[in-house]
Design a protein around this motif. Sequence first.
Motif, PDB file in Angstrom:
ATOM      1  N   LEU A 285       0.868  -1.176   0.000  1.00 52.97           N
ATOM      2  CA  LEU A 285       0.000   0.000   0.000  1.00 52.97           C
ATOM      3  C   LEU A 285       0.907   1.228   0.000  1.00 52.97           C
ATOM      4  N   ALA A 286       0.856   2.016  -1.063  1.00 50.07           N
ATOM      5  CA  ALA A 286       1.741   3.177  -1.188  1.00 50.07           C
ATOM      6  C   ALA A 286       1.030   4.439  -0.725  1.00 50.07           C
ATOM      7  N   PRO A 287       1.817   5.483  -0.386  1.00 47.62           N
ATOM      8  CA  PRO A 287       1.214   6.762   0.005  1.00 47.62           C
ATOM      9  C   PRO A 287       0.209   7.252  -1.027  1.00 47.62           C
ATOM     10  N   GLY A 288      -0.967   7.634  -0.588  1.00 47.25           N
ATOM     11  CA  GLY A 288      -2.003   8.110  -1.498  1.00 47.25           C
ATOM     12  C   GLY A 288      -3.008   7.036  -1.880  1.00 47.25           C
ATOM     13  N   ASP A 289      -2.642   5.759  -1.695  1.00 43.05           N
ATOM     14  CA  ASP A 289      -3.528   4.652  -2.064  1.00 43.05           C
ATOM     15  C   ASP A 289      -4.787   4.617  -1.204  1.00 43.05           C
ATOM     16  N   LEU A 290      -5.862   4.164  -1.849  1.00 43.65           N
ATOM     17  CA  LEU A 290      -7.099   3.884  -1.137  1.00 43.65           C
ATOM     18  C   LEU A 290      -7.009   2.473  -0.570  1.00 43.65           C
ATOM     19  N   ILE A 291      -7.263   2.323   0.717  1.00 41.83           N
ATOM     20  CA  ILE A 291      -7.222   0.971   1.277  1.00 41.83           C
ATOM     21  C   ILE A 291      -8.624   0.379   1.252  1.00 41.83           C
TER      22      ILE A 291
ATOM     23  N   VAL B  98      -4.914   6.239  12.108  1.00 43.13           N
ATOM     24  CA  VAL B  98      -5.191   7.635  11.746  1.00 43.13           C
ATOM     25  C   VAL B  98      -4.526   8.540  12.767  1.00 43.13           C
ATOM     26  N   TRP B  99      -4.587   8.127  14.030  1.00 40.63           N
ATOM     27  CA  TRP B  99      -3.970   8.932  15.065  1.00 40.63           C
ATOM     28  C   TRP B  99      -2.453   9.046  14.847  1.00 40.63           C
ATOM     29  N   GLU B 100      -1.868   7.940  14.373  1.00 43.12           N
ATOM     30  CA  GLU B 100      -0.423   7.933  14.097  1.00 43.12           C
ATOM     31  C   GLU B 100      -0.092   8.643  12.781  1.00 43.12           C
ATOM     32  N   ARG B 101      -1.086   9.163  12.131  1.00 49.81           N
ATOM     33  CA  ARG B 101      -0.932   9.852  10.854  1.00 49.81           C
ATOM     34  C   ARG B 101      -0.435   8.932   9.743  1.00 49.81           C
ATOM     35  N   ARG B 102      -0.669   7.619   9.874  1.00 48.91           N
ATOM     36  CA  ARG B 102      -0.296   6.720   8.788  1.00 48.91           C
ATOM     37  C   ARG B 102      -1.442   6.589   7.795  1.00 48.91           C
ATOM     38  N   LEU B 103      -2.648   6.862   8.230  1.00 47.97           N
ATOM     39  CA  LEU B 103      -3.826   6.808   7.366  1.00 47.97           C
ATOM     40  C   LEU B 103      -4.625   8.082   7.567  1.00 47.97           C
ATOM     41  N   TYR B 104      -5.484   8.404   6.600  1.00 49.31           N
ATOM     42  CA  TYR B 104      -6.472   9.458   6.829  1.00 49.31           C
ATOM     43  C   TYR B 104      -7.764   9.050   6.148  1.00 49.31           C
ATOM     44  N   ARG B 105      -8.873   9.571   6.643  1.00 52.46           N
ATOM     45  CA  ARG B 105     -10.182   9.134   6.155  1.00 52.46           C
ATOM     46  C   ARG B 105     -10.972  10.316   5.620  1.00 52.46           C
ATOM     47  N   HIS B 106     -11.777  10.056   4.594  1.00 53.16           N
ATOM     48  CA  HIS B 106     -12.723  11.047   4.101  1.00 53.16           C
ATOM     49  C   HIS B 106     -14.084  10.404   4.095  1.00 53.16           C
ATOM     50  N   GLN B 107     -15.000  11.001   4.855  1.00 51.37           N
ATOM     51  CA  GLN B 107     -16.337  10.444   4.906  1.00 51.37           C
ATOM     52  C   GLN B 107     -16.916  10.379   3.501  1.00 51.37           C
ATOM     53  N   GLY B 108     -17.510   9.251   3.174  1.00 50.59           N
ATOM     54  CA  GLY B 108     -18.130   9.102   1.863  1.00 50.59           C
ATOM     55  C   GLY B 108     -17.170   8.655   0.780  1.00 50.59           C
ATOM     56  N   LYS B 109     -15.848   8.767   1.023  1.00 53.54           N
ATOM     57  CA  LYS B 109     -14.870   8.371   0.012  1.00 53.54           C
ATOM     58  C   LYS B 109     -14.124   7.111   0.424  1.00 53.54           C
ATOM     59  N   GLY B 110     -13.422   7.185   1.515  1.00 52.41           N
ATOM     60  CA  GLY B 110     -12.692   5.996   1.936  1.00 52.41           C
ATOM     61  C   GLY B 110     -11.502   6.335   2.806  1.00 52.41           C
ATOM     62  N   THR B 111     -10.636   5.341   3.023  1.00 51.43           N
ATOM     63  CA  THR B 111      -9.463   5.519   3.867  1.00 51.43           C
ATOM     64  C   THR B 111      -8.212   5.419   3.011  1.00 51.43           C
ATOM     65  N   TYR B 112      -7.300   6.357   3.179  1.00 55.64           N
ATOM     66  CA  TYR B 112      -6.112   6.446   2.336  1.00 55.64           C
ATOM     67  C   TYR B 112      -4.830   6.344   3.154  1.00 55.64           C
ATOM     68  N   VAL B 113      -3.756   5.917   2.486  1.00 53.21           N
ATOM     69  CA  VAL B 113      -2.440   5.917   3.117  1.00 53.21           C
ATOM     70  C   VAL B 113      -1.882   7.338   3.053  1.00 53.21           C
ATOM     71  N   SER B 114      -1.411   7.851   4.188  1.00 49.65           N
ATOM     72  CA  SER B 114      -0.938   9.236   4.246  1.00 49.65           C
ATOM     73  C   SER B 114       0.287   9.455   3.365  1.00 49.65           C
ATOM     74  N   ARG B 115       0.335  10.651   2.774  1.00 46.85           N
ATOM     75  CA  ARG B 115       1.583  11.132   2.193  1.00 46.85           C
ATOM     76  C   ARG B 115       2.298  11.884   3.308  1.00 46.85           C
ATOM     77  N   ILE B 116       3.618  11.835   3.301  1.00 47.33           N
ATOM     78  CA  ILE B 116       4.370  12.544   4.325  1.00 47.33           C
ATOM     79  C   ILE B 116       4.086  14.042   4.203  1.00 47.33           C
ATOM     80  N   ASP B 117       3.995  14.713   5.335  1.00 41.70           N
ATOM     81  CA  ASP B 117       3.659  16.127   5.345  1.00 41.70           C
ATOM     82  C   ASP B 117       4.759  16.912   6.056  1.00 41.70           C
ATOM     83  N   PHE B 118       5.577  17.577   5.250  1.00 44.58           N
ATOM     84  CA  PHE B 118       6.708  18.289   5.848  1.00 44.58           C
ATOM     85  C   PHE B 118       6.282  19.560   6.581  1.00 44.58           C
TER      86      PHE B 118
END
Lengths: 246, 246
Positions: B33-39, B64-84
């Motif tokens: 699962l790469a950054p940006g991917d939908l899981i 999500v708390w660890e910032r490894r994933l993020y969620r969008h209601q109605g869309k899905g759960t994604y792998v986080s991209r690093i955020d500098f």
Amino acid sequence: METGTPSIPSAPGKPLYRVVEDYLRREIDSGKLAPGDLIPSESELATELNVSGGTVKKAIENLVWERRLYRHQGKGTYVSRIDFNNSLFRFFSYGTHSGNPVRIHKETPVRKLCEGPPEICQKLQAPHQSQMVYIERVGYRGETPVLIEKCWWAAALVPGLESEEVHIPDLMYAVVVDQLKVPIVRAEEILTAEIADQTTATTLKVDLGAPLVVLNRLTYTQKNRPIEFRITRGRADSFSYRTEIR
Amino acid sequence: METGTPSIPSAPGKPLYRVVEDYLRREIDSGKLAPGDLIPSESELATELNVSGGTVKKAIENLVWERRLYRHQGKGTYVSRIDFNNSLFRFFSYGTHSGNPVRIHKETPVRKLCEGPPEICQKLQAPHQSQMVYIERVGYRGETPVLIEKCWWAAALVPGLESEEVHIPDLMYAVVVDQLKVPIVRAEEILTAEIADQTTATTLKVDLGAPLVVLNRLTYTQKNRPIEFRITRGRADSFSYRTEIR
DNA sequence: GAGTGGTCTAGACCACAGC
DNA sequence: CTGTGGTCTAGACCACTCA
């Protein structure tokens, strides 16, 4: 699933668990629940507030995450006591680079009652020229001085702190909380860097102009009332703060 | 409530949601699962792993708390991209003390292929004397220089980065990720303080011996492979890092 | 409308603390 | 033993996104 209406004032669009969180937050901030207190159990809160156990659990989990509460399985949920190990100063590893905890012993060369400087009065939200207890401390690792602390306490809130009778241990807040019975609730810290002026350099035994890490701390008692302002200067060569970015 | 046995290897005493977390963590770290991917969705994971939806939800919430994933209601759960933007350098407020974001423009005076210094090779877990792309950058707020960056990239992992054809934008990682197609996964940062040496002082236009904040960064690509070491020096007078203790 | 995550409930079972 | 929090399940309803 119509089993009743929550008995706490709700708000449209606001999740129920947030309402429960806010309720508990108010209980804590107002002082009704003091640091160390046992709060009502999940089931008690659930029936009292007329919400489900899962909702109470989620609210409490969030407050645990914020370190306002902590839980012990089999015992209950408690209001957190402030933990100064969370200070940015835990990132000072004086001496051992292995990351082992190093004990820093403190002495108190200056302790007196005085008129507060204007900036300090302002930070402590105290009237101009109000009385302050001024305390200066030097921290040692073994025989070598590594940090200097200057603290101003709002004298009205800590009666007797200036007295030489009162011994000040390494963790000064212990005196205030345990002996003077003044609760310490939270603190704000700001980290910056500076270079050593002449007097700081001589007490820390570093060169004039050596790099210092500076930590400003504003400490609060109940009801969001600032009680102490402190400025700590430490040698930068043994400070390192680590994070991870994701 | 016997409806089946989880189809993922469990462990005695380990909560099921931790098992699910570890499963997802492995999928991410391995690069499946790469950054940006939908899981997969909650329900898909629940049936696939044969655990309940609540358990999957809890596992995902933790990630999500660890910032490894993020969620969008109605869309899905994604792998986080690093955020500098999570870099400690966001605490530099160059110029405006109001806390407004200030744009820092960067120039690239030095860019070359060279043999990596021993310490750098070691940090990048690369063989002694391996090839590195060395890049030096100066950051400006308006016309005034405020920081200096020195970066060493493992040349084998970023072919072509040394070429002058490749334009380097302010956020350098954009080149690596978008043009060279090398994923950047995470980074470790260590913050310390120093005083300015002669060359640093002249480029930053500060006095010799002025206080600097120093940020060392180790950047990782997939499979926990370090790819870049960077050391950034900035003027300390405009740095402040704030926390709250509870 | 179908599919996603977000909220909320109800209830089972377990591990732990303390009497 | 009782009461606490910790885990896990099952299912209802809502809000949001997108075809």
